[in-house]
Design an enzyme around this catalytic site. Structure first.
Site, PDB file in Angstrom:
ATOM      1  N   ASP A   4      -4.817  80.385 -12.898  1.00 57.55           N
ATOM      2  CA  ASP A   4      -4.526  80.181 -11.487  1.00 57.55           C
ATOM      3  C   ASP A   4      -3.243  79.353 -11.422  1.00 57.55           C
ATOM      4  O   ASP A   4      -3.273  78.134 -11.559  1.00 57.55           O
ATOM      5  CB  ASP A   4      -5.692  79.466 -10.809  1.00 57.55           C
ATOM      6  CG  ASP A   4      -5.386  79.133  -9.342  1.00 57.55           C
ATOM      7  OD1 ASP A   4      -4.232  79.357  -8.917  1.00 57.55           O
ATOM      8  OD2 ASP A   4      -6.289  78.648  -8.651  1.00 57.55           O
TER       9      ASP A   4
ATOM     10  N   LYS B  19       1.667  79.555  -2.799  1.00 60.70           N
ATOM     11  CA  LYS B  19       2.565  78.420  -2.552  1.00 60.70           C
ATOM     12  C   LYS B  19       4.050  78.779  -2.748  1.00 60.70           C
ATOM     13  O   LYS B  19       4.615  79.462  -1.914  1.00 60.70           O
ATOM     14  CB  LYS B  19       2.095  77.220  -3.356  1.00 60.70           C
ATOM     15  CG  LYS B  19       0.658  76.851  -2.898  1.00 60.70           C
ATOM     16  CD  LYS B  19       0.115  75.536  -3.367  1.00 60.70           C
ATOM     17  CE  LYS B  19      -1.176  75.227  -2.618  1.00 60.70           C
ATOM     18  NZ  LYS B  19      -2.355  75.099  -3.422  1.00 60.70           N
TER      19      LYS B  19
ATOM     20  N   TYR C 105      -9.543  73.884  -8.206  1.00 61.89           N
ATOM     21  CA  TYR C 105      -9.669  74.576  -6.924  1.00 61.89           C
ATOM     22  C   TYR C 105      -9.002  75.936  -7.030  1.00 61.89           C
ATOM     23  O   TYR C 105      -7.875  76.035  -7.522  1.00 61.89           O
ATOM     24  CB  TYR C 105      -8.997  73.750  -5.823  1.00 61.89           C
ATOM     25  CG  TYR C 105      -9.084  74.363  -4.433  1.00 61.89           C
ATOM     26  CD1 TYR C 105     -10.308  74.515  -3.800  1.00 61.89           C
ATOM     27  CD2 TYR C 105      -7.936  74.786  -3.763  1.00 61.89           C
ATOM     28  CE1 TYR C 105     -10.391  75.066  -2.531  1.00 61.89           C
ATOM     29  CE2 TYR C 105      -8.008  75.336  -2.482  1.00 61.89           C
ATOM     30  CZ  TYR C 105      -9.243  75.475  -1.872  1.00 61.89           C
ATOM     31  OH  TYR C 105      -9.318  76.017  -0.611  1.00 61.89           O
TER      32      TYR C 105
END
Ligand code: PLP
Length: 428
Positions: A239, A267, A144
């Site tokens: 990522d 995050k 994702y």
């Protein structure tokens, strides 16, 4: 446990917010039932609107690596807010956090801040395309990279859980520029390069996948991707929205000793405020506006509250030499405990773990890619999830999610969790 007020709040939310939530995976649709509404949180604990306490293994899906309401972050946000919350003009704070991030992470010279992991990945890909003059990207099934159009092709967790692996609204034109590969399968990558010679701008990968449960890279896999990119003039995008500042100060790049060309963050880097970032060496970053041709911008990018929170978070991680060892030890303790319980109960499982990312799959065969992750027994997972919730342990409401361990957890909390798992395992 009773969830009366949460149920009532959810019913009210559903009237004015699609599905009652602002991000799909929060809605509990993969596990049934209705979501609990959080009133407050402190350290490793969440408190819901009905007054229940939960030990939190989601931690806002990663950011709260030092626990909730971490005092230095909270105080920094309060102090900054008093001085104004947004200017749309540069602040010294942005340089301070940028310099610290560049010092903590290997192999990057410059970093640009955005407002989410989605934005970071989307911008990283645009930069890779602009820099290479090529259009196609390779992504892995089950990874994702946020919800921007080019990534919504077999996108793991949320997207998979809800049965919309290819979202309506993503055009054919966009989809054709995203080539889909199998995680940990090098031959597949070689075939894609052979079939698209000189067309591939970049490979984007979660260096440790965390959105199909936790799936570590096979030995040598990341190094091989690095070499294939070099041979073919493509860029390697890591990522690290989940792994960055979690697996090590320098994230997966440091842990595996692999240099990525562009790295995306999110995050943890925001300390619980909306922050993302992407970074690279000068040659690539200087391609960005205003000094280069690739456009990228944001009214609230580098927002002072967000930067203040992120800076305190990075400082705390940078100044605590033992933090990542401690996280590793706590997670290893949890892993060993869960293994013993599931072995004793003769329940088929696979546990994958890298550092403080861990996931339990209810299937005995190895989980190495999206296909093997999807084999897990979802009915068992549902019972496991609701059983744990009822015991006061909050794990992600989807079998495709990693658990995020926070340093705020004490060994008492871990033992409480293990005894909850023991009770629930007896019912599976
Ligand atoms: C969470 C996540 C994203 C998206 O970040 P948002 O802040 O939710 O937009 C991107 N990549 C990975 C690996 C993630 O885990």
């Amino acid at each position: 446990m009773l969830y009366q007020r949460s149920s009532q709040l959810f019913a009210e939310a559903e009237k004015v917010i699609p599905g009652g939530v602002n991000s799909p995976v929060r809605a509990f649709r993969a596990v049934g039932g209705t979501p609990i509404f959080i009133k407050e949180a402190n350290g490793p604990y969440l408190y819901d609107e009905d007054g229940n306490r939960f030990i939190d293994y989601i931690n806002s899906w990663g950011p709260m690596i030092l626990g909730h309401a971490y005092e230095p972050v909270v105080n920094a946000v309060i102090e900054r807010a008093k001085k104004g919350t947004s200017f749309g003009a540069p602040t010294a704070l942005e340089t301070e956090i940028a310099a610290l991030a560049v010092a903590m992470v290997p192999n990057i010279d410059k970093i640009r801040f955005v407002n989410s992991g989605t934005e970071a990945c989307m911008s990283a890909v645009r930069l890779a395309r602009g820099f290479t003059g090529r259009e196609k990207i390779i992504k892995f099934a089950g990874c994702y990279h946020g919800h921007s159009d080019s990534f919504l092709i077999q996108a793991g967790s949320g997207a998979v859980t809800f049965g919309t692996p290819n979202s309506p609204g993503v055009t054919q034109g966009t989809a054709k520029d995203t080539l889909l590969a199998t995680y940990n399968d090098l031959d597949n990558i070689k075939e894609l390069f052979a079939a698209n010679l000189n067309d591939i701008a970049a490979i984007i990968i979660e260096p440790v996948a965390g959105n199909m449960g936790c799936v570590p890279p096979a030995k040598g896999f990341l190094q091989a991707l690095r070499e294939i990119c070099d041979v073919n003039g493509a860029l390697l995008i890591f990522d690290e929205v989940m792994t960055g500042f979690r697996l090590a100060k320098g994230g997966a790049q440091e842990l595996y000793g692999i240099k990525a060309d562009i790295v995306a963050y999110g995050k943890v880097i925001g300390g619980g405020l909306p922050v993302g970032a992407f970074a690279a060496r000068n040659e690539i970053m200087n391609y960005l506006a205003p000094i280069g041709p690739v456009y990228q911008a944001g009214t609230l990018s580098g927002n002072p509250l967000a930067m203040a929170a992120g800076l305190e978070m990075l400082k705390a991680l940078n100044n605590d030499a033992a933090i990542f060892t401690r996280l590793e030890e706590k997670t290893a303790y949890l892993e060993a405990g869960i293994r013993k319980i599931l072995d004793d109960a003769a329940i088929a499982y696979t546990i994958n773990r890298v550092g403080s990312m861990i996931s339990v799959h209810f299937d005995a065969s190895p989980v190495t890619d999206f296909k093997s992750a999807a084999k897990g027994d979802n009915e068992t997972f549902k019972k496991f999830f609701h059983g744990l919730l009822n015991e006061g342990v909050y794990i992600a409401p989807s079998a495709y999610e990693t658990w995020f361990i926070t340093d705020a957890l004490t060994y008492d909390d871990l033992d409480f969790t293990l005894s909850a798992i023991q009770k629930v395992a007896a019912t599976l």
